[in-house]
Design a protein around this motif. Sequence first.
Motif, mmCIF file in Angstrom:
data_model
loop_
_atom_site.group_PDB
_atom_site.id
_atom_site.type_symbol
_atom_site.label_atom_id
_atom_site.label_comp_id
_atom_site.label_asym_id
_atom_site.label_seq_id
_atom_site.Cartn_x
_atom_site.Cartn_y
_atom_site.Cartn_z
ATOM 1 N N SER A 1 7.078 -35.534 -31.937
ATOM 2 C CA SER A 1 7.697 -36.584 -31.135
ATOM 3 C C SER A 1 6.729 -37.723 -30.862
ATOM 4 N N ARG A 2 7.238 -38.945 -30.912
ATOM 5 C CA ARG A 2 6.430 -40.118 -30.560
ATOM 6 C C ARG A 2 6.075 -40.126 -29.080
ATOM 7 N N ALA A 3 6.822 -39.369 -28.303
ATOM 8 C CA ALA A 3 6.544 -39.301 -26.863
ATOM 9 C C ALA A 3 5.154 -38.728 -26.599
ATOM 10 N N HIS A 4 4.608 -38.021 -27.567
ATOM 11 C CA HIS A 4 3.298 -37.393 -27.415
ATOM 12 C C HIS A 4 2.200 -38.127 -28.188
ATOM 13 N N VAL A 5 2.410 -39.395 -28.490
ATOM 14 C CA VAL A 5 1.435 -40.155 -29.265
ATOM 15 C C VAL A 5 0.114 -40.317 -28.511
ATOM 16 N N ASN A 6 0.133 -40.144 -27.199
ATOM 17 C CA ASN A 6 -1.107 -40.223 -26.434
ATOM 18 C C ASN A 6 -2.044 -39.044 -26.709
ATOM 19 N N ASN A 7 -1.568 -38.034 -27.415
ATOM 20 C CA ASN A 7 -2.447 -36.943 -27.859
ATOM 21 C C ASN A 7 -3.372 -37.414 -28.985
ATOM 22 N N LEU A 8 -2.994 -38.486 -29.654
ATOM 23 C CA LEU A 8 -3.769 -38.989 -30.794
ATOM 24 C C LEU A 8 -5.218 -39.335 -30.433
ATOM 25 N N PRO A 9 -5.473 -40.149 -29.406
ATOM 26 C CA PRO A 9 -6.867 -40.464 -29.080
ATOM 27 C C PRO A 9 -7.688 -39.230 -28.703
ATOM 28 N N GLN B 1 -4.419 -35.211 -40.090
ATOM 29 C CA GLN B 1 -4.036 -35.405 -41.486
ATOM 30 C C GLN B 1 -2.518 -35.330 -41.625
ATOM 31 N N SER B 2 -1.927 -34.338 -40.991
ATOM 32 C CA SER B 2 -0.467 -34.193 -41.059
ATOM 33 C C SER B 2 0.244 -35.376 -40.422
ATOM 34 N N PHE B 3 -0.348 -35.944 -39.385
ATOM 35 C CA PHE B 3 0.262 -37.082 -38.704
ATOM 36 C C PHE B 3 0.141 -38.362 -39.518
ATOM 37 N N PHE B 4 -1.060 -38.641 -40.026
ATOM 38 C CA PHE B 4 -1.304 -39.925 -40.694
ATOM 39 C C PHE B 4 -0.832 -39.976 -42.148
ATOM 40 N N THR B 5 -0.798 -38.868 -42.841
ATOM 41 C CA THR B 5 -0.458 -38.883 -44.264
ATOM 42 C C THR B 5 0.877 -39.579 -44.546
ATOM 43 N N PRO B 6 1.959 -39.242 -43.852
ATOM 44 C CA PRO B 6 3.207 -39.954 -44.159
ATOM 45 C C PRO B 6 3.230 -41.406 -43.658
ATOM 46 N N LEU B 7 2.329 -41.750 -42.738
ATOM 47 C CA LEU B 7 2.326 -43.103 -42.169
ATOM 48 C C LEU B 7 1.444 -44.095 -42.917
ATOM 49 N N ILE B 8 0.580 -43.617 -43.776
ATOM 50 C CA ILE B 8 -0.375 -44.505 -44.445
ATOM 51 C C ILE B 8 0.310 -45.655 -45.189
ATOM 52 N N PRO B 9 1.397 -45.422 -45.931
ATOM 53 C CA PRO B 9 2.053 -46.579 -46.586
ATOM 54 C C PRO B 9 2.547 -47.630 -45.583
ATOM 55 N N LYS B 10 3.043 -47.191 -44.445
ATOM 56 C CA LYS B 10 3.511 -48.134 -43.429
ATOM 57 C C LYS B 10 2.341 -48.859 -42.777
ATOM 58 N N LEU B 11 1.243 -48.158 -42.581
ATOM 59 C CA LEU B 11 0.081 -48.767 -41.935
ATOM 60 C C LEU B 11 -0.560 -49.815 -42.824
ATOM 61 N N LEU C 1 2.808 -49.633 -34.926
ATOM 62 C CA LEU C 1 2.084 -49.443 -36.188
ATOM 63 C C LEU C 1 0.700 -50.090 -36.148
ATOM 64 N N MET C 2 0.586 -51.232 -35.496
ATOM 65 C CA MET C 2 -0.729 -51.873 -35.365
ATOM 66 C C MET C 2 -1.670 -51.026 -34.508
ATOM 67 N N TRP C 3 -1.133 -50.427 -33.448
ATOM 68 C CA TRP C 3 -1.943 -49.547 -32.607
ATOM 69 C C TRP C 3 -2.382 -48.328 -33.403
ATOM 70 N N LEU C 4 -1.462 -47.745 -34.165
ATOM 71 C CA LEU C 4 -1.816 -46.600 -35.013
ATOM 72 C C LEU C 4 -2.882 -46.990 -36.035
ATOM 73 N N ARG C 5 -2.737 -48.175 -36.606
ATOM 74 C CA ARG C 5 -3.718 -48.655 -37.581
ATOM 75 C C ARG C 5 -5.096 -48.777 -36.944
ATOM 76 N N SER C 6 -5.144 -49.266 -35.714
ATOM 77 C CA SER C 6 -6.435 -49.402 -35.031
ATOM 78 C C SER C 6 -7.043 -48.024 -34.773
ATOM 79 N N LYS C 7 -6.227 -47.036 -34.423
ATOM 80 C CA LYS C 7 -6.736 -45.671 -34.213
ATOM 81 C C LYS C 7 -7.191 -45.065 -35.527
ATOM 82 N N PHE C 8 -6.447 -45.341 -36.589
ATOM 83 C CA PHE C 8 -6.817 -44.834 -37.914
ATOM 84 C C PHE C 8 -8.147 -45.423 -38.360
ATOM 85 N N ASN C 9 -8.335 -46.713 -38.128
ATOM 86 C CA ASN C 9 -9.587 -47.387 -38.521
ATOM 87 C C ASN C 9 -10.755 -46.990 -37.640
#
Length: 120
Positions: free
Chosen positions: A48-56, A79-89, A110-118
């Motif tokens: 769930s996106r509701a738990h995206v604060n677990n990412l940091p 890895q499981s979280f970012f793998t399907p999102l990489i094309p969108k990021l 998506l920009m926030w996710l990209r910043s966390k990924f980077n």
Amino acid sequence: MASVASEKKQKKRNNHTTASVASEKKQKKRNKHSLSELIAMGQQLLTSRAHVNNLPLLLTIINPSSPPQYALESLLSLQSFFTPLIPKLSSSSSSHPDSDSNPDPEFIYLMWLRSKFNQN
């Protein structure tokens, strides 16, 4: 005289015990979460996106001072979280929204996710 020597030995033991207790407390502060809690946070992030604060938090676990099991669990979840999102990021940085006054929430996400990924 023997009692003075035994008192010194007892103090030395007490100091050593106190130091190891302090060391354990520091370790617990660093690892505030148990391994099962990290696994649950990873599963929540994936469901769930509701738990995206677990990412940091999962990102901060990946460091040389973390226990290997903690780092491994975090890596697997990330890895499981970012793998399907990489094309969108990849494309999110190039597809800037047309209206600056009312940006698309998906774009911001998506920009926030990209910043966390980077970040790591």
